[in-house]
Design a protein around this motif. Structure first.
Motif, PDB file in Angstrom:
ATOM      1  N   ARG A 124       9.747 -28.091  42.290  1.00 36.02           N
ATOM      2  CA  ARG A 124       9.731 -29.131  41.437  1.00 36.02           C
ATOM      3  C   ARG A 124      10.199 -28.983  40.132  1.00 36.02           C
ATOM      4  O   ARG A 124      10.564 -29.958  39.533  1.00 36.02           O
ATOM      5  CB  ARG A 124       8.176 -30.093  41.416  1.00 36.02           C
ATOM      6  CG  ARG A 124       8.118 -30.327  43.189  1.00 36.02           C
ATOM      7  CD  ARG A 124       6.794 -31.318  43.050  1.00 36.02           C
ATOM      8  NE  ARG A 124       6.579 -31.532  44.255  1.00 36.02           N
ATOM      9  CZ  ARG A 124       7.179 -32.394  44.984  1.00 36.02           C
ATOM     10  NH1 ARG A 124       8.112 -33.377  44.545  1.00 36.02           N
ATOM     11  NH2 ARG A 124       6.896 -32.684  46.397  1.00 36.02           N
ATOM     12  N   SER A 125       9.438 -27.989  39.692  1.00 34.66           N
ATOM     13  CA  SER A 125       9.901 -27.467  38.003  1.00 34.66           C
ATOM     14  C   SER A 125      11.581 -27.357  37.992  1.00 34.66           C
ATOM     15  O   SER A 125      12.236 -27.733  37.109  1.00 34.66           O
ATOM     16  CB  SER A 125       9.288 -26.331  37.838  1.00 34.66           C
ATOM     17  OG  SER A 125       9.442 -25.956  36.615  1.00 34.66           O
TER      18      SER A 125
ATOM     19  N   ARG B  18       1.962 -22.495  39.051  1.00 34.73           N
ATOM     20  CA  ARG B  18       1.441 -23.400  39.968  1.00 34.73           C
ATOM     21  C   ARG B  18       1.839 -23.238  41.229  1.00 34.73           C
ATOM     22  O   ARG B  18       2.226 -24.252  41.913  1.00 34.73           O
ATOM     23  CB  ARG B  18       1.590 -24.860  39.350  1.00 34.73           C
ATOM     24  CG  ARG B  18       2.921 -25.253  39.105  1.00 34.73           C
ATOM     25  CD  ARG B  18       2.901 -26.750  38.692  1.00 34.73           C
ATOM     26  NE  ARG B  18       4.258 -27.251  38.953  1.00 34.73           N
ATOM     27  CZ  ARG B  18       5.133 -27.361  37.815  1.00 34.73           C
ATOM     28  NH1 ARG B  18       4.985 -26.689  36.826  1.00 34.73           N
ATOM     29  NH2 ARG B  18       6.356 -28.057  38.073  1.00 34.73           N
ATOM     30  N   LEU B  19       1.556 -22.009  41.836  1.00 29.56           N
ATOM     31  CA  LEU B  19       1.845 -21.803  43.278  1.00 29.56           C
ATOM     32  C   LEU B  19       0.848 -22.148  44.144  1.00 29.56           C
ATOM     33  O   LEU B  19      -0.496 -21.927  43.868  1.00 29.56           O
ATOM     34  CB  LEU B  19       2.018 -20.214  43.393  1.00 29.56           C
ATOM     35  CG  LEU B  19       2.972 -19.558  42.239  1.00 29.56           C
ATOM     36  CD1 LEU B  19       2.889 -17.924  42.494  1.00 29.56           C
ATOM     37  CD2 LEU B  19       4.002 -20.162  41.938  1.00 29.56           C
TER      38      LEU B  19
ATOM     39  N   ILE C 207      11.876 -33.556  46.925  1.00 27.20           N
ATOM     40  CA  ILE C 207      11.295 -32.579  47.456  1.00 27.20           C
ATOM     41  C   ILE C 207      10.185 -32.793  48.328  1.00 27.20           C
ATOM     42  O   ILE C 207       9.440 -33.628  48.042  1.00 27.20           O
ATOM     43  CB  ILE C 207      10.854 -31.204  46.593  1.00 27.20           C
ATOM     44  CG1 ILE C 207      12.216 -31.135  45.595  1.00 27.20           C
ATOM     45  CG2 ILE C 207      10.140 -30.234  47.199  1.00 27.20           C
ATOM     46  CD1 ILE C 207      11.624 -30.267  44.492  1.00 27.20           C
TER      47      ILE C 207
ATOM     48  N   ALA D 121       2.143 -25.622  56.571  1.00 23.54           N
ATOM     49  CA  ALA D 121       2.754 -24.515  55.702  1.00 23.54           C
ATOM     50  C   ALA D 121       2.346 -23.337  55.797  1.00 23.54           C
ATOM     51  O   ALA D 121       1.000 -23.118  55.753  1.00 23.54           O
ATOM     52  CB  ALA D 121       2.924 -24.705  54.447  1.00 23.54           C
TER      53      ALA D 121
ATOM     54  N   MET E 164       7.317 -31.084  50.763  1.00 23.47           N
ATOM     55  CA  MET E 164       6.611 -30.017  51.235  1.00 23.47           C
ATOM     56  C   MET E 164       6.233 -30.201  52.455  1.00 23.47           C
ATOM     57  O   MET E 164       5.302 -30.898  52.781  1.00 23.47           O
ATOM     58  CB  MET E 164       5.545 -29.726  50.299  1.00 23.47           C
ATOM     59  CG  MET E 164       4.760 -28.404  50.350  1.00 23.47           C
ATOM     60  SD  MET E 164       3.384 -27.976  49.033  1.00 23.47           S
ATOM     61  CE  MET E 164       2.655 -26.710  49.942  1.00 23.47           C
TER      62      MET E 164
ATOM     63  N   PRO F 230       8.227 -22.830  40.654  1.00 26.93           N
ATOM     64  CA  PRO F 230       7.858 -24.188  41.226  1.00 26.93           C
ATOM     65  C   PRO F 230       9.317 -25.051  41.805  1.00 26.93           C
ATOM     66  O   PRO F 230       9.971 -25.174  40.999  1.00 26.93           O
ATOM     67  CB  PRO F 230       6.901 -25.061  40.678  1.00 26.93           C
ATOM     68  CG  PRO F 230       6.220 -23.909  39.614  1.00 26.93           C
ATOM     69  CD  PRO F 230       7.236 -22.797  39.345  1.00 26.93           C
TER      70      PRO F 230
ATOM     71  N   ARG G  63       8.295 -25.278  53.178  1.00 25.74           N
ATOM     72  CA  ARG G  63       6.838 -25.165  53.648  1.00 25.74           C
ATOM     73  C   ARG G  63       5.981 -24.830  52.315  1.00 25.74           C
ATOM     74  O   ARG G  63       4.893 -24.801  52.420  1.00 25.74           O
ATOM     75  CB  ARG G  63       6.520 -24.209  54.698  1.00 25.74           C
ATOM     76  CG  ARG G  63       7.288 -24.520  55.930  1.00 25.74           C
ATOM     77  CD  ARG G  63       6.974 -23.349  57.086  1.00 25.74           C
ATOM     78  NE  ARG G  63       7.535 -22.348  56.482  1.00 25.74           N
ATOM     79  CZ  ARG G  63       7.283 -20.921  57.296  1.00 25.74           C
ATOM     80  NH1 ARG G  63       6.670 -20.789  58.365  1.00 25.74           N
ATOM     81  NH2 ARG G  63       8.063 -19.803  56.803  1.00 25.74           N
ATOM     82  N   ARG G  64       6.669 -24.049  51.288  1.00 27.72           N
ATOM     83  CA  ARG G  64       6.064 -23.565  50.138  1.00 27.72           C
ATOM     84  C   ARG G  64       6.403 -24.533  48.878  1.00 27.72           C
ATOM     85  O   ARG G  64       7.471 -25.214  49.100  1.00 27.72           O
ATOM     86  CB  ARG G  64       6.693 -22.149  49.848  1.00 27.72           C
ATOM     87  CG  ARG G  64       6.375 -21.358  51.138  1.00 27.72           C
ATOM     88  CD  ARG G  64       5.011 -21.399  51.566  1.00 27.72           C
ATOM     89  NE  ARG G  64       3.982 -20.950  50.706  1.00 27.72           N
ATOM     90  CZ  ARG G  64       3.453 -19.733  50.705  1.00 27.72           C
ATOM     91  NH1 ARG G  64       3.646 -18.963  51.495  1.00 27.72           N
ATOM     92  NH2 ARG G  64       2.337 -19.434  49.661  1.00 27.72           N
ATOM     93  N   ASN G  65       5.658 -24.519  47.779  1.00 27.78           N
ATOM     94  CA  ASN G  65       5.821 -25.415  46.858  1.00 27.78           C
ATOM     95  C   ASN G  65       6.820 -24.589  45.851  1.00 27.78           C
ATOM     96  O   ASN G  65       7.002 -25.087  44.532  1.00 27.78           O
ATOM     97  CB  ASN G  65       4.881 -25.964  46.213  1.00 27.78           C
ATOM     98  CG  ASN G  65       4.017 -25.170  45.137  1.00 27.78           C
ATOM     99  OD1 ASN G  65       3.733 -23.781  45.589  1.00 27.78           O
ATOM    100  ND2 ASN G  65       3.310 -25.685  44.285  1.00 27.78           N
ATOM    101  N   PHE G  66       7.256 -23.158  46.189  1.00 28.67           N
ATOM    102  CA  PHE G  66       8.064 -22.658  45.074  1.00 28.67           C
ATOM    103  C   PHE G  66       9.039 -21.852  45.644  1.00 28.67           C
ATOM    104  O   PHE G  66       9.290 -21.682  47.010  1.00 28.67           O
ATOM    105  CB  PHE G  66       7.126 -21.472  44.328  1.00 28.67           C
ATOM    106  CG  PHE G  66       6.404 -20.705  45.458  1.00 28.67           C
ATOM    107  CD1 PHE G  66       6.898 -19.670  46.082  1.00 28.67           C
ATOM    108  CD2 PHE G  66       4.943 -21.058  45.709  1.00 28.67           C
ATOM    109  CE1 PHE G  66       6.338 -18.807  46.837  1.00 28.67           C
ATOM    110  CE2 PHE G  66       4.644 -20.381  46.625  1.00 28.67           C
ATOM    111  CZ  PHE G  66       4.997 -19.074  47.251  1.00 28.67           C
TER     112      PHE G  66
ATOM    113  N   ILE H  19       4.727 -13.977  49.274  1.00 25.94           N
ATOM    114  CA  ILE H  19       3.819 -13.675  48.293  1.00 25.94           C
ATOM    115  C   ILE H  19       2.432 -13.113  48.718  1.00 25.94           C
ATOM    116  O   ILE H  19       2.020 -11.808  48.176  1.00 25.94           O
ATOM    117  CB  ILE H  19       3.480 -14.937  47.413  1.00 25.94           C
ATOM    118  CG1 ILE H  19       4.791 -15.142  46.497  1.00 25.94           C
ATOM    119  CG2 ILE H  19       2.222 -14.807  46.559  1.00 25.94           C
ATOM    120  CD1 ILE H  19       4.878 -14.450  45.204  1.00 25.94           C
TER     121      ILE H  19
ATOM    122  N   ALA I 187       3.471 -15.271  39.942  1.00 34.23           N
ATOM    123  CA  ALA I 187       3.959 -16.039  39.386  1.00 34.23           C
ATOM    124  C   ALA I 187       5.461 -15.895  38.460  1.00 34.23           C
ATOM    125  O   ALA I 187       6.219 -16.466  38.262  1.00 34.23           O
ATOM    126  CB  ALA I 187       3.175 -17.089  38.502  1.00 34.23           C
TER     127      ALA I 187
ATOM    128  N   ALA J 168       8.171 -16.455  41.082  1.00 35.97           N
ATOM    129  CA  ALA J 168       8.300 -17.601  42.046  1.00 35.97           C
ATOM    130  C   ALA J 168       8.174 -18.907  41.114  1.00 35.97           C
ATOM    131  O   ALA J 168       7.365 -18.847  39.983  1.00 35.97           O
ATOM    132  CB  ALA J 168       6.959 -17.720  43.015  1.00 35.97           C
TER     133      ALA J 168
ATOM    134  N   SER K 134      -1.667 -16.425  35.041  1.00 36.10           N
ATOM    135  CA  SER K 134      -1.633 -15.759  36.272  1.00 36.10           C
ATOM    136  C   SER K 134      -3.081 -14.866  36.398  1.00 36.10           C
ATOM    137  O   SER K 134      -3.520 -14.491  35.333  1.00 36.10           O
ATOM    138  CB  SER K 134      -0.414 -14.609  36.658  1.00 36.10           C
ATOM    139  OG  SER K 134       0.792 -15.232  36.829  1.00 36.10           O
TER     140      SER K 134
END
Lengths: 437, 437
Positions: free
Chosen positions: B63-64, A417-418, B74, A432, B76, B61, B35-38, B127, B56, B59, A54
């Motif tokens: 996908r994680s 990985r945000l 997923i 987004a 996005m 991810p 809309r977000r990846n997390f 965020i 981070a 938040a 980060s």
């Protein structure tokens, strides 16, 4: 009451911060000026750009580092010029008087005159650059997952890193880790391993400042990671989703959604401002030439250090723009100021002690040159890790970074990985948040 | 091959994520759209806004989190509408078909019709909001340090938090910590303890959803931290460096550089889009009314949960917009989908199990209500810490957050206090980076 000797230090990077800290027991008043409120540990910026760390892990608030140093005040602001005759630094909203000035304003990216390339090939010099690159990389995978056209998908999964120096090699290596390990179970429609990573280098070797044995070993390691190296290749054009290269065998076009620029640096424009104020010429690199006391010749009140200084070694070679040079110069300048105030003899001329240099290649290899010894492979990587951890300024960061790295190393995870701060230039890719946040 | 039952979940917040995860052993194909990846752990967003945690840390991810769940993909992207008759969700660049739709798109800030206030009183929902507020807070201290006019300095050191709910109280409490502890040795010209923190509440109590005993205890704790509480006070105007309040004793103007909005929320506009598509009215709160199966009445294929749903408890009171409600609803929806696919009897109506609620007040106190028990003070704070740590989704984050908190707690440090991403609206304050980065 006699006013204390005023030292104004411009820049809170490696050189400026070291100067300020080394003056802590000297009877002067230090003012450290920076546009940012933090010191950035730049060698790990590529880790932020790839989601391994980060921003706060590699950035320490300057006030926090210097809180106990009562003879130092910090001023967050932008220097816009100098009045050398009056011994003044001009900020946007005030003027500072100095008895001694230390210019340590660093360097930014250079696009060799093609500044329009920056839009499509962002540099990696600031925290914002890093989070922006991080967003681009992970957005490309997201878009590829949603893409049905195979050509477009290929373009989205092609990553080009321009510049085969340490930053370029480290970025490319981290990208290889991401595609081969981090994301391997994350997608349903694409195989992240199919990502194509291309490293473009104008010269004949990557990490060309290292001994040729290491250079070759580095090239092998990079290729083992599946990265394509293009040597002797110049970038001649960068536009949206396409770059043009001039290779030894002719012109080549590559369709790519993500290009990263790690090719050139140029000093902060303050070098030009100070040089013309006192009527000297900058070196052709744009840096300010200094003598062996790190002063501008004939100006013992003006020190210039770090990436913005052109300082020649005893054999006439210019010193590289790396952290150890700046740190040693900062230390030297603080001592020189002290010695001169005491009225002692001038200190010995500055001599850079090269304790070695190193670069990582992905998560298991590195190359290192320490004195006469050269290492490569896993041992060099461990050494790199140790040395970088030791150097990170604040206690907390060191442990946090170690903790995060250990975890990432054993799990291949990259938790930071945000995809954040979608800027206007990305709005066409990702609807987004463009409206709500 | 018969195509699997398609479940489309809109929103990767607490409700949507829980729905997707609880469907992991059900024979359906899940598509989670965000809309977000997390996934964002919103209850700790105020810690990011005050520099205690990094983005981070709170938040993960998506996908994680869902990488091993093979029946879940997923996507996005941004949902812009619905074709209910064709059972389709319209995204900006594609259309998704569903058999069952779960709308869990959450809520954003509401300025009660005064959207112009947002420029000067940013909300705390994303965020980016948090890092922007963080920048504003620490920039105010920086500007005050450089300011010579005492009136302007006072203005820069006046912080107003609008809204006395948990977010407002937590923000104000963290601000008090910053000014009394974190920054105490950092400046040379100002005393950060002189910062004035004002909490504005329209009603007659802060944390008004808690029992009155806790409400009173919370108010005492807040005042012990030196925070001024203005009850029964409405905001009637917000402009640059000034707000206008309507208090019981008349109109009051406060000169302040930093205003934060924690006063109101309204559902994502998709509530209106879906309601008008199927010809129903939203509740006056803007939320979509659901029946005791969490379906829109007459539409067993449409579930609505979390902050975007108007769901009444067995005694007719609407459920609050908090994470536990959304999580329990997500679990219920997943079970209902499974039961209906099996052809079993309908499950029992949804009943919210209120396991309690809590809010922190600075670094040593909290109020908690658990079943019939109420706590306040340090024990409640420890409980709050424990429960929040346990809830953070990913293993790594939990340890990292614990580590960072322990460190911050014992040292009063807030290492993530970076001023980053200066946006155009801040350019007039800080020339920093506006040109180069």
């Amino acid at each position: 009451m006699v006013q204390k000797h005023q030292v104004v230090v411009i820049g809170g990077g490696f050189g400026g911060l070291e100067t300020a800290r080394r003056l802590r027991r000297v009877d002067v008043a230090v003012t450290l000026v920076d546009r940012r409120n933090f010191h950035l540990f730049q060698p790990l910026l590529y880790q932020v750009a790839t989601g391994g760390l980060s921003p706060a892990n590699i950035a320490s608030p300057l006030r926090s580092i210097l809180r106990r140093q009562k003879n130092c005040q910090i001023l967050m602001g932008e220097v816009i010029g100098f009045h050398a005759r009056q011994k003044q630094v001009v900020l946007r909203d005030k003027v500072l008087s100095y008895d001694t000035l230390v210019l340590a304003a660093g360097a930014g990216p250079s696009y060799f005159g093609n500044d329009g390339w920056k839009t499509y090939a962002p540099p990696l010099k600031t925290i914002e650059d890093a989070t922006s690159i991080r967003g681009r990389i992970y957005t490309s995978f997201e878009l590829a997952e949603n893409e049905t056209d195979p050509e477009r998908r290929k373009e989205l999964l092609t990553f080009v890193v321009i510049g085969g120096g340490p930053t370029g090699v480290e970025l490319a290596g981290a990208l290889a880790d991401i595609s081969h390990h981090t994301l391997v179970h994350d997608f349903r429609h694409i195989n992240p391993k199919e990502a194509r990573i291309i490293l473009v280098e104008a010269g004949g070797a990557i990490l060309s400042t290292y001994p040729s044995k290491l250079t070759q070993s580095a090239a092998r390691k990079v290729q083992e990671l599946g990265i394509e190296i293009r040597m002797h290749t110049m970038v001649t054009g960068i536009e949206k989703d396409r770059i043009e290269l001039k290779t030894p065998s002719g012109v080549e076009h590559i369709a790519t959604h993500t290009v990263m620029w790690a090719a050139g640096v140029k000093p902060n424009p303050l070098s030009q401002a100070l040089a013309s104020e006192i009527g000297i010429d900058c070196h052709k690199s744009g840096r300010i030439p200094v003598n062996s006391q790190l002063n501008i010749e004939g100006h013992p009140d003006l020190f210039v250090i770090g990436d913005i200084a052109h300082c020649e070694d005893h054999d006439g070679k210019p010193l590289p723009g790396v952290a150890p040079v700046a740190i040693q110069q900062g230390r030297y300048v603080a001592r020189t100021i002290q010695v001169r105030l005491r009225g002692d003899l001038e200190p010995e001329p500055f001599r850079y002690q090269n304790r070695g240099s190193m670069a990582t290649i992905g998560r298991k290899a590195a190359v290192a040159e320490i004195g006469k010894f050269t290492f490569s492979g896993f041992f060099a990587w461990l050494l790199w890790l140790l040395i970088h951890l030791m150097q990170i300024v604040q206690f907390q960061n060191r442990l946090l970074v170690f903790f995060q790295w250990s975890y990432s190393y054993f799990t291949y995870n990259r938790s930071a990985r945000l995809i954040t701060q979608p800027s206007s230039e990305r709005a066409q890719d990702l609807p987004a948040d463009s409206k709500e946040s």
